[in-house]
Write a protein that holds these residues in place. Structure first.
Motif, PDB file in Angstrom:
ATOM      1  N   ASP A  80       0.816  -1.223   0.000  1.00 36.46           N
ATOM      2  CA  ASP A  80       0.000   0.000   0.000  1.00 36.46           C
ATOM      3  C   ASP A  80       0.847   1.271   0.000  1.00 36.46           C
ATOM      4  O   ASP A  80       0.348   2.351  -0.312  1.00 36.46           O
ATOM      5  N   CYS A  81       2.098   1.154   0.399  1.00 33.15           N
ATOM      6  CA  CYS A  81       2.973   2.340   0.490  1.00 33.15           C
ATOM      7  C   CYS A  81       3.731   2.602  -0.814  1.00 33.15           C
ATOM      8  O   CYS A  81       4.372   3.641  -0.956  1.00 33.15           O
ATOM      9  N   VAL A  82       3.699   1.636  -1.729  1.00 38.24           N
ATOM     10  CA  VAL A  82       4.519   1.767  -2.947  1.00 38.24           C
ATOM     11  C   VAL A  82       3.639   1.730  -4.201  1.00 38.24           C
ATOM     12  O   VAL A  82       2.525   1.197  -4.179  1.00 38.24           O
ATOM     13  N   ALA A  83       4.161   2.302  -5.301  1.00 36.43           N
ATOM     14  CA  ALA A  83       3.409   2.305  -6.559  1.00 36.43           C
ATOM     15  C   ALA A  83       3.612   0.989  -7.298  1.00 36.43           C
ATOM     16  O   ALA A  83       2.774   0.564  -8.088  1.00 36.43           O
ATOM     17  N   GLU A  84       4.759   0.359  -7.029  1.00 35.86           N
ATOM     18  CA  GLU A  84       5.049  -0.904  -7.715  1.00 35.86           C
ATOM     19  C   GLU A  84       5.781  -1.839  -6.760  1.00 35.86           C
ATOM     20  O   GLU A  84       6.809  -1.465  -6.181  1.00 35.86           O
ATOM     21  N   TRP A  85       5.227  -3.026  -6.561  1.00 37.43           N
ATOM     22  CA  TRP A  85       5.879  -4.044  -5.719  1.00 37.43           C
ATOM     23  C   TRP A  85       6.631  -4.957  -6.683  1.00 37.43           C
ATOM     24  O   TRP A  85       6.027  -5.820  -7.321  1.00 37.43           O
ATOM     25  N   LEU A 105      11.503   1.795  -3.091  1.00 37.86           N
ATOM     26  CA  LEU A 105      10.645   1.513  -4.256  1.00 37.86           C
ATOM     27  C   LEU A 105       9.916   2.795  -4.668  1.00 37.86           C
ATOM     28  O   LEU A 105       9.885   3.758  -3.896  1.00 37.86           O
ATOM     29  N   PRO A 106       9.289   2.789  -5.871  1.00 43.24           N
ATOM     30  CA  PRO A 106       8.504   3.970  -6.250  1.00 43.24           C
ATOM     31  C   PRO A 106       7.394   4.191  -5.224  1.00 43.24           C
ATOM     32  O   PRO A 106       6.757   3.238  -4.784  1.00 43.24           O
ATOM     33  N   ARG A 107       7.177   5.429  -4.819  1.00 39.49           N
ATOM     34  CA  ARG A 107       6.231   5.688  -3.720  1.00 39.49           C
ATOM     35  C   ARG A 107       4.773   5.670  -4.187  1.00 39.49           C
ATOM     36  O   ARG A 107       4.472   6.024  -5.325  1.00 39.49           O
ATOM     37  N   ALA A 108       3.896   5.318  -3.271  1.00 37.10           N
ATOM     38  CA  ALA A 108       2.455   5.428  -3.544  1.00 37.10           C
ATOM     39  C   ALA A 108       2.028   6.870  -3.294  1.00 37.10           C
ATOM     40  O   ALA A 108       2.706   7.598  -2.564  1.00 37.10           O
ATOM     41  N   LYS A 109       0.882   7.251  -3.873  1.00 36.18           N
ATOM     42  CA  LYS A 109       0.380   8.633  -3.699  1.00 36.18           C
ATOM     43  C   LYS A 109       0.056   8.922  -2.238  1.00 36.18           C
ATOM     44  O   LYS A 109       0.110  10.069  -1.794  1.00 36.18           O
ATOM     45  N   SER A 110      -0.282   7.879  -1.486  1.00 39.08           N
ATOM     46  CA  SER A 110      -0.686   8.083  -0.086  1.00 39.08           C
ATOM     47  C   SER A 110       0.475   8.530   0.809  1.00 39.08           C
ATOM     48  O   SER A 110       0.263   9.009   1.919  1.00 39.08           O
ATOM     49  N   ILE A 111       1.708   8.345   0.349  1.00 40.00           N
ATOM     50  CA  ILE A 111       2.872   8.715   1.181  1.00 40.00           C
ATOM     51  C   ILE A 111       3.195  10.193   0.953  1.00 40.00           C
ATOM     52  O   ILE A 111       3.511  10.603  -0.165  1.00 40.00           O
ATOM     53  N   PRO A 112       3.111  11.014   2.017  1.00 42.39           N
ATOM     54  CA  PRO A 112       3.306  12.454   1.829  1.00 42.39           C
ATOM     55  C   PRO A 112       4.747  12.831   1.460  1.00 42.39           C
ATOM     56  O   PRO A 112       5.692  12.095   1.758  1.00 42.39           O
ATOM     57  N   ASP A 113       4.872  13.998   0.827  1.00 44.56           N
ATOM     58  CA  ASP A 113       6.181  14.525   0.404  1.00 44.56           C
ATOM     59  C   ASP A 113       7.199  14.605   1.541  1.00 44.56           C
ATOM     60  O   ASP A 113       8.382  14.356   1.338  1.00 44.56           O
ATOM     61  N   ILE A 114       6.730  14.968   2.703  1.00 44.13           N
ATOM     62  CA  ILE A 114       7.667  15.185   3.814  1.00 44.13           C
ATOM     63  C   ILE A 114       8.398  13.888   4.174  1.00 44.13           C
ATOM     64  O   ILE A 114       9.545  13.910   4.604  1.00 44.13           O
ATOM     65  N   VAL A 115       7.752  12.740   3.947  1.00 43.09           N
ATOM     66  CA  VAL A 115       8.359  11.446   4.254  1.00 43.09           C
ATOM     67  C   VAL A 115       9.470  11.119   3.247  1.00 43.09           C
ATOM     68  O   VAL A 115      10.525  10.599   3.612  1.00 43.09           O
ATOM     69  N   THR A 116       9.222  11.451   1.981  1.00 44.08           N
ATOM     70  CA  THR A 116      10.168  11.065   0.918  1.00 44.08           C
ATOM     71  C   THR A 116      11.144  12.187   0.600  1.00 44.08           C
ATOM     72  O   THR A 116      11.933  12.069  -0.335  1.00 44.08           O
ATOM     73  N   ALA A 117      11.069  13.287   1.337  1.00 37.06           N
ATOM     74  CA  ALA A 117      11.866  14.483   1.061  1.00 37.06           C
ATOM     75  C   ALA A 117      11.588  14.965  -0.367  1.00 37.06           C
ATOM     76  O   ALA A 117      12.489  15.427  -1.068  1.00 37.06           O
ATOM     77  N   GLY A 118      10.339  14.819  -0.789  1.00 40.90           N
ATOM     78  CA  GLY A 118       9.932  15.304  -2.103  1.00 40.90           C
ATOM     79  C   GLY A 118      10.309  14.369  -3.247  1.00 40.90           C
ATOM     80  O   GLY A 118       9.964  14.630  -4.398  1.00 40.90           O
ATOM     81  N   GLY A 119      10.987  13.263  -2.945  1.00 39.64           N
ATOM     82  CA  GLY A 119      11.433  12.340  -3.996  1.00 39.64           C
ATOM     83  C   GLY A 119      10.331  11.393  -4.465  1.00 39.64           C
ATOM     84  O   GLY A 119       9.238  11.361  -3.894  1.00 39.64           O
ATOM     85  N   ASP A 120      10.633  10.627  -5.516  1.00 36.67           N
ATOM     86  CA  ASP A 120       9.636   9.709  -6.099  1.00 36.67           C
ATOM     87  C   ASP A 120       9.671   8.332  -5.463  1.00 36.67           C
ATOM     88  O   ASP A 120       8.952   7.431  -5.886  1.00 36.67           O
ATOM     89  N   SER A 185      19.372  -0.612   9.657  1.00 38.00           N
ATOM     90  CA  SER A 185      19.068  -1.599   8.617  1.00 38.00           C
ATOM     91  C   SER A 185      19.878  -1.373   7.338  1.00 38.00           C
ATOM     92  O   SER A 185      20.327  -0.267   7.048  1.00 38.00           O
ATOM     93  N   THR A 186      20.029  -2.441   6.573  1.00 37.65           N
ATOM     94  CA  THR A 186      20.574  -2.375   5.218  1.00 37.65           C
ATOM     95  C   THR A 186      19.519  -1.682   4.347  1.00 37.65           C
ATOM     96  O   THR A 186      18.345  -2.038   4.414  1.00 37.65           O
ATOM     97  N   VAL A 187      19.924  -0.672   3.559  1.00 37.31           N
ATOM     98  CA  VAL A 187      18.968   0.006   2.667  1.00 37.31           C
ATOM     99  C   VAL A 187      19.281  -0.383   1.224  1.00 37.31           C
ATOM    100  O   VAL A 187      20.415  -0.216   0.759  1.00 37.31           O
ATOM    101  N   VAL A 188      18.267  -0.924   0.527  1.00 34.71           N
ATOM    102  CA  VAL A 188      18.477  -1.433  -0.832  1.00 34.71           C
ATOM    103  C   VAL A 188      17.548  -0.724  -1.811  1.00 34.71           C
ATOM    104  O   VAL A 188      16.326  -0.694  -1.611  1.00 34.71           O
ATOM    105  N   ASP A 189      18.111  -0.162  -2.863  1.00 36.97           N
ATOM    106  CA  ASP A 189      17.329   0.536  -3.881  1.00 36.97           C
ATOM    107  C   ASP A 189      16.918  -0.454  -4.970  1.00 36.97           C
ATOM    108  O   ASP A 189      17.770  -1.043  -5.645  1.00 36.97           O
ATOM    109  N   LEU A 190      15.593  -0.622  -5.129  1.00 34.53           N
ATOM    110  CA  LEU A 190      15.076  -1.586  -6.112  1.00 34.53           C
ATOM    111  C   LEU A 190      14.392  -0.882  -7.279  1.00 34.53           C
ATOM    112  O   LEU A 190      13.593  -1.483  -8.000  1.00 34.53           O
ATOM    113  N   THR A 191      14.690   0.407  -7.461  1.00 28.90           N
ATOM    114  CA  THR A 191      13.982   1.164  -8.502  1.00 28.90           C
ATOM    115  C   THR A 191      14.644   1.051  -9.874  1.00 28.90           C
ATOM    116  O   THR A 191      14.100   1.541 -10.856  1.00 28.90           O
TER     117      THR A 191
END
Ligand code: TXA
Ligand code: MG
Length: 336
Positions: A80-85, A105-120, A185-191
């Motif tokens: 629910d938090c991502v646009a693509e699983w 992952l690509p963000r879902a619309k429900s996740i506000p900008d402040i959480v993603t620092a404005g990123g996708d 945690s280990t942070v992994v970019d899957l985009t």
């Protein structure tokens, strides 16, 4: 504004349930609660409410360009938090969740900008700590949570560490014991097609590659310095200056740091194999030789050195081995 911070223990089953109700009510009201996770303590708020997330940035003095990890308690909540699983996400979640790995992952619309620092993109993680899992389930919304330290300080691995940095700055601190993993945690970019490890941790690149055999997995670090947004070179740092060194014996170590002119009683040594007797220094501590146990103990040891007024911390260089990547990364940043 100074808040009257509530400090709550979860050491009996009854207390656990009572505290769970109090913490979820506090989060529902839009406040910030410090919570235990298996990696380090986090500063949590409702990830879907920008005004609640804003309070985290204020409490930490965190720069707005640094995105925050969203914590969930099931795979469907992560979806629910991502646009693509992605398929890679499903594989990593199956192998390592709940656990110390964050998937970007690509963000879902429900996740506000402040959480993603404005990123996708958005970082999501399903933590394994029992209290954190129950809390997310009780809230029924995901929890945005960075580590519960002031910006650029060492991440807290016990409730006492949280109190020393956050008392008066947030509504509530939950004591869930010392954390099991000990580093973030280990942070992994899957985009992208290439899977990139943005922040190494105790789930190693080797372990990730083993389950993602159809993918190319690489560490996105430039001499140990990560490119995650908002990642400052110097981070996770104690107040004292920190050097990572190899030494043959005490005299050799003394020679190597002589130039710094630090009074010897202000020097703390953290060894794990080359244990010096400590007759010439303020304090010598010995950490375990095994990576997991070392990680669990490291931040607590750094805090202890700070508390004792260390000016210089000399850490014996850990092995240059995949199991130690997360530890070597944090030490490089603490000294940078
Ligand atoms: O173990 C952990 O990850 C702990 C616990 C509380 O879960 N949290 C934590 O959060 O360490 P924090 O905010 O202190 O570090 C998160 C790191 C930051 O370096 C941030 O830049 C990166 O993850 N990050 C978060 N979201 C990201 C995104 N969308 N893209 C790239 N990096 C991201
Ligand atoms: Mg942090």
């Amino acid at each position: 504004m100074i808040l009257d911070t509530q400090y709550l223990k979860t050491d009996s089953e009854e207390a656990f349930n009572e505290v769970l109700a109090l913490a979820s009510a506090c989060l529902r009201e839009g406040n910030v609660v410090a919570v235990p996770t298996e990696t380090v303590y986090g500063l949590a708020s409702n990830a879907l409410e920008p005004a609640s997330v804003e309070k985290i940035f204020t409490a930490k003095n965190r720069p707005a360009e640094n995105p925050i990890i969203v914590h969930v308690a099931s795979e469907s909540m992560a979806c629910d938090c991502v646009a693509e699983w992605t398929k890679s996400a499903a594989i990593l979640a199956k192998a390592f969740w709940p656990g110390p790995i964050t998937l970007v992952l690509p963000r879902a619309k429900s996740i506000p900008d402040i959480v993603t620092a404005g990123g996708d993109t958005v970082g999501v993680r399903w933590p394994s700590h029992r209290f954190m899992q129950e809390l997310i389930k009780a809230c029924r919304f995901p929890l945005a949570a960075p580590s519960a330290n002031l910006s650029n300080h060492v991440s807290p691995t016990s409730a006492e560490h949280v109190v020393s940095q956050m008392d008066g700055r947030i509504e509530m601190i939950i004591d869930g014991g010392t954390t099991e993993v000990g580093i973030e945690s280990t942070v992994v970019d899957l985009t992208n097609e290439k899977v990139r490890v943005l922040r190494p941790g105790m789930i190693s690149v080797e372990a990730i590659s083993a389950v993602l055999s159809d993918y190319k997995v690489e560490i996105d670090s430039d001499k140990g310095i990560l490119k995650s947004p908002g990642q400052l070179k110097r981070h996770y740092a104690p107040n004292a200056r920190l050097l990572v060194l190899n030494w043959a014996d005490e005299e050799d170590l003394e020679g190597q740091i002589a130039y710094s002119r630090t009074p010897h009683d202000r020097v703390c040594v953290i060894a794990h194999t080359q244990i010096v007797p400590g007759t010439r220094f303020g304090r010598v501590s010995v950490l375990p030789r095994e990576a997991k146990a070392y990680a669990r103990a490291l931040y607590d040891e750094l805090c202890r050195c700070d508390k004792e007024g260390a000016e210089l911390i000399c850490v014996e260089a850990p092995p240059d081995d995949q199991d130690w990547d997360g530890i070597n990364d944090r030490l490089a940043r603490a000294g940078g």
